[in-house]
Design a protein around this motif. Structure first.
Motif, PDB file in Angstrom:
ATOM      1  N   ALA A  46       6.463  39.997   5.717  1.00 58.95           N
ATOM      2  CA  ALA A  46       7.552  39.792   6.932  1.00 58.95           C
ATOM      3  C   ALA A  46       7.084  40.431   8.272  1.00 58.95           C
ATOM      4  CB  ALA A  46       9.043  40.145   6.606  1.00 58.95           C
ATOM      5  N   VAL A  47       6.247  41.492   8.116  1.00 57.78           N
ATOM      6  CA  VAL A  47       5.817  42.450   9.301  1.00 57.78           C
ATOM      7  C   VAL A  47       4.703  41.457  10.240  1.00 57.78           C
ATOM      8  CG1 VAL A  47       4.640  44.438  10.049  1.00 57.78           C
ATOM      9  CG2 VAL A  47       6.309  44.289   8.182  1.00 57.78           C
ATOM     10  N   PRO A  48       5.065  41.501  11.437  1.00 56.84           N
ATOM     11  CA  PRO A  48       4.178  40.756  12.360  1.00 56.84           C
ATOM     12  C   PRO A  48       2.560  41.454  12.178  1.00 56.84           C
ATOM     13  CG  PRO A  48       6.065  41.308  13.561  1.00 56.84           C
ATOM     14  CD  PRO A  48       6.037  41.829  12.157  1.00 56.84           C
ATOM     15  N   ALA A  49       1.603  40.285  12.432  1.00 59.94           N
ATOM     16  CA  ALA A  49       0.314  40.845  12.000  1.00 59.94           C
ATOM     17  C   ALA A  49      -0.163  41.935  12.889  1.00 59.94           C
ATOM     18  CB  ALA A  49      -0.443  39.491  12.351  1.00 59.94           C
ATOM     19  N   GLU A  50       0.267  41.838  14.166  1.00 63.15           N
ATOM     20  CA  GLU A  50      -0.073  43.053  15.120  1.00 63.15           C
ATOM     21  C   GLU A  50       0.520  44.371  14.628  1.00 63.15           C
ATOM     22  OE1 GLU A  50       3.437  40.753  16.645  1.00 63.15           O
ATOM     23  OE2 GLU A  50       1.425  40.301  16.094  1.00 63.15           O
ATOM     24  N   GLU A  51       1.530  44.340  13.948  1.00 64.13           N
ATOM     25  CA  GLU A  51       2.081  45.498  13.543  1.00 64.13           C
ATOM     26  C   GLU A  51       1.234  46.276  11.986  1.00 64.13           C
ATOM     27  OE1 GLU A  51       4.328  47.744  14.722  1.00 64.13           O
ATOM     28  OE2 GLU A  51       4.027  46.225  16.510  1.00 64.13           O
ATOM     29  N   LYS A  52       0.293  45.421  11.556  1.00 57.60           N
ATOM     30  CA  LYS A  52      -0.312  45.587  10.686  1.00 57.60           C
ATOM     31  C   LYS A  52      -1.895  46.194  11.028  1.00 57.60           C
ATOM     32  CE  LYS A  52       1.742  42.185   7.671  1.00 57.60           C
ATOM     33  NZ  LYS A  52       1.923  40.983   7.185  1.00 57.60           N
ATOM     34  N   ILE A  53      -2.443  45.246  11.878  1.00 58.85           N
ATOM     35  CA  ILE A  53      -3.763  45.615  12.349  1.00 58.85           C
ATOM     36  C   ILE A  53      -3.827  45.543  13.609  1.00 58.85           C
ATOM     37  CG2 ILE A  53      -6.197  44.799  12.540  1.00 58.85           C
ATOM     38  CD1 ILE A  53      -5.654  43.329   9.600  1.00 58.85           C
ATOM     39  N   ARG A  54      -4.280  46.591  14.318  1.00 66.15           N
ATOM     40  CA  ARG A  54      -4.312  46.904  16.099  1.00 66.15           C
ATOM     41  C   ARG A  54      -5.621  47.043  16.282  1.00 66.15           C
ATOM     42  NH1 ARG A  54       0.481  49.553  17.441  1.00 66.15           N
ATOM     43  NH2 ARG A  54       1.377  47.655  17.079  1.00 66.15           N
ATOM     44  N   GLY A  55      -6.593  46.135  16.772  1.00 64.86           N
ATOM     45  CA  GLY A  55      -7.903  46.500  16.896  1.00 64.86           C
ATOM     46  C   GLY A  55      -8.716  46.881  15.512  1.00 64.86           C
ATOM     47  N   VAL A  56      -9.140  48.144  15.766  1.00 66.33           N
ATOM     48  CA  VAL A  56      -9.714  48.497  14.295  1.00 66.33           C
ATOM     49  C   VAL A  56      -8.853  49.378  13.516  1.00 66.33           C
ATOM     50  CG1 VAL A  56     -12.262  48.317  15.430  1.00 66.33           C
ATOM     51  CG2 VAL A  56     -11.093  50.372  15.520  1.00 66.33           C
ATOM     52  N   GLU A  57      -7.808  49.735  13.838  1.00 62.18           N
ATOM     53  CA  GLU A  57      -6.769  50.421  13.161  1.00 62.18           C
ATOM     54  C   GLU A  57      -6.081  49.595  12.090  1.00 62.18           C
ATOM     55  OE1 GLU A  57      -3.095  53.693  13.558  1.00 62.18           O
ATOM     56  OE2 GLU A  57      -3.670  52.350  15.424  1.00 62.18           O
ATOM     57  N   THR A  58      -6.008  49.960  10.955  1.00 66.07           N
ATOM     58  CA  THR A  58      -5.274  48.940   9.987  1.00 66.07           C
ATOM     59  C   THR A  58      -3.999  49.668   9.419  1.00 66.07           C
ATOM     60  OG1 THR A  58      -6.665  50.203   8.224  1.00 66.07           O
ATOM     61  CG2 THR A  58      -7.384  48.043   8.844  1.00 66.07           C
ATOM     62  N   LYS A  59      -3.227  49.297   8.839  1.00 66.03           N
ATOM     63  CA  LYS A  59      -1.970  49.825   8.099  1.00 66.03           C
ATOM     64  C   LYS A  59      -1.289  50.386   9.363  1.00 66.03           C
ATOM     65  CE  LYS A  59      -4.856  50.908   4.115  1.00 66.03           C
ATOM     66  NZ  LYS A  59      -5.632  51.655   3.287  1.00 66.03           N
ATOM     67  N   VAL A  60      -1.078  49.764  10.568  1.00 70.27           N
ATOM     68  CA  VAL A  60      -0.450  50.397  11.650  1.00 70.27           C
ATOM     69  C   VAL A  60       1.151  50.987  11.248  1.00 70.27           C
ATOM     70  CG1 VAL A  60       0.394  50.262  13.892  1.00 70.27           C
ATOM     71  CG2 VAL A  60      -1.952  49.229  13.175  1.00 70.27           C
ATOM     72  N   PHE A  61       1.596  50.128  10.636  1.00 67.90           N
ATOM     73  CA  PHE A  61       3.116  50.361  10.615  1.00 67.90           C
ATOM     74  C   PHE A  61       3.367  51.418   9.450  1.00 67.90           C
ATOM     75  CE2 PHE A  61       3.118  46.868   7.457  1.00 67.90           C
ATOM     76  CZ  PHE A  61       3.936  47.287   6.444  1.00 67.90           C
ATOM     77  N   MET A  62       2.643  51.119   8.384  1.00 65.17           N
ATOM     78  CA  MET A  62       2.604  52.508   7.522  1.00 65.17           C
ATOM     79  C   MET A  62       2.011  53.750   7.700  1.00 65.17           C
ATOM     80  SD  MET A  62       1.155  51.940   3.537  1.00 65.17           S
ATOM     81  CE  MET A  62      -0.476  52.557   3.918  1.00 65.17           C
ATOM     82  N   ARG A  63       1.100  53.546   8.673  1.00 67.04           N
ATOM     83  CA  ARG A  63       0.848  54.993   9.055  1.00 67.04           C
ATOM     84  C   ARG A  63       2.034  55.757  10.234  1.00 67.04           C
ATOM     85  NH1 ARG A  63      -4.902  55.552   8.606  1.00 67.04           N
ATOM     86  NH2 ARG A  63      -5.914  53.668   8.033  1.00 67.04           N
ATOM     87  N   ARG A  64       2.553  54.541  10.916  1.00 67.63           N
ATOM     88  CA  ARG A  64       3.515  55.135  11.675  1.00 67.63           C
ATOM     89  C   ARG A  64       4.803  55.720  10.814  1.00 67.63           C
ATOM     90  NH1 ARG A  64       5.821  50.715  15.091  1.00 67.63           N
ATOM     91  NH2 ARG A  64       3.424  50.211  14.952  1.00 67.63           N
ATOM     92  N   ALA A  65       5.044  54.837   9.739  1.00 67.22           N
ATOM     93  CA  ALA A  65       6.172  55.159   8.830  1.00 67.22           C
ATOM     94  C   ALA A  65       5.934  56.600   8.117  1.00 67.22           C
ATOM     95  CB  ALA A  65       6.424  53.992   7.877  1.00 67.22           C
ATOM     96  N   LEU A  66       5.010  56.943   8.145  1.00 63.07           N
ATOM     97  CA  LEU A  66       4.607  58.073   7.050  1.00 63.07           C
ATOM     98  C   LEU A  66       4.061  59.253   8.204  1.00 63.07           C
ATOM     99  CD1 LEU A  66       2.749  56.611   4.253  1.00 63.07           C
ATOM    100  CD2 LEU A  66       4.872  57.525   4.218  1.00 63.07           C
TER     101      LEU A  66
END
Length: 161
Positions: A46-66
């Motif tokens: 359900a998370v928008p794609a741009e919150e998962k991958i931003r440029g070359v950075e993956t797992k964006v929302f997970m990294r932010r949450a942790l």
């Protein structure tokens, strides 16, 4: 998001789960796959794609949450590769003769590729001056696919009653 769903339902994840299940049973290890809890999967889908991958950075929302929970050097490491196979070394070692025969007798005989250039790529890989494992793998799989398709199309279709 479509790619994630496809991977989850049909491609890499079922294959990885198969290997995990088979290997854990073979060694009598109780294994857990925590990121496949259905609630987490439903949330991630359900998370928008741009919150998962931003440029070359993956797992964006997970990294932010942790952030603040995991050390930065763990949460932001860039060198993680999963379980890569040593294909480049195998092609230069144990598989060298078999692959060399396959390329020379089948792949290089087709007019799909420039023969001198593909032979040069293979030689550079063998010499260690270039890692061409992906190109070599693609040439081999394209040849095997073509052979399988042409053999299947040559087979008569069985009549059904």
């Amino acid at each position: 998001n479509r790619h994630l769903y496809q991977a989850l339902m049909r491609e890499s994840i079922p294959a990885l789960l198969h290997y995990e299940d088979r290997n854990s049973m073979a060694y009598s290890i109780e294994a857990r796959v925590p990121f496949l809890d259905h609630r987490l999967v439903e949330f991630a889908l359900a998370v928008p794609a741009e919150e998962k991958i931003r440029g070359v950075e993956t797992k964006v929302f997970m990294r932010r949450a942790l952030q603040g929970i995991l050390p930065d050097e763990v949460a932001n490491r860039k060198d993680k590769l999963g379980y890569p196979t040593p294909l480049a070394q195998w092609l230069r070692g144990d598989l060298r003769e078999e692959v060399d025969d396959f390329l020379n007798e089948r792949v290089f005989q087709r007019d799909w590729y420039e023969p001198a250039q593909t032979r040069a790529i293979w030689q550079a890989h063998l010499d260690g001056t270039r890692n061409a494992e992906r190109i070599i793998y693609r040439m081999i799989t394209a040849e095997l696919w073509y052979e399988q398709v042409t053999q299947a199309s040559a087979q008569p279709i069985a009549a059904t009653s």
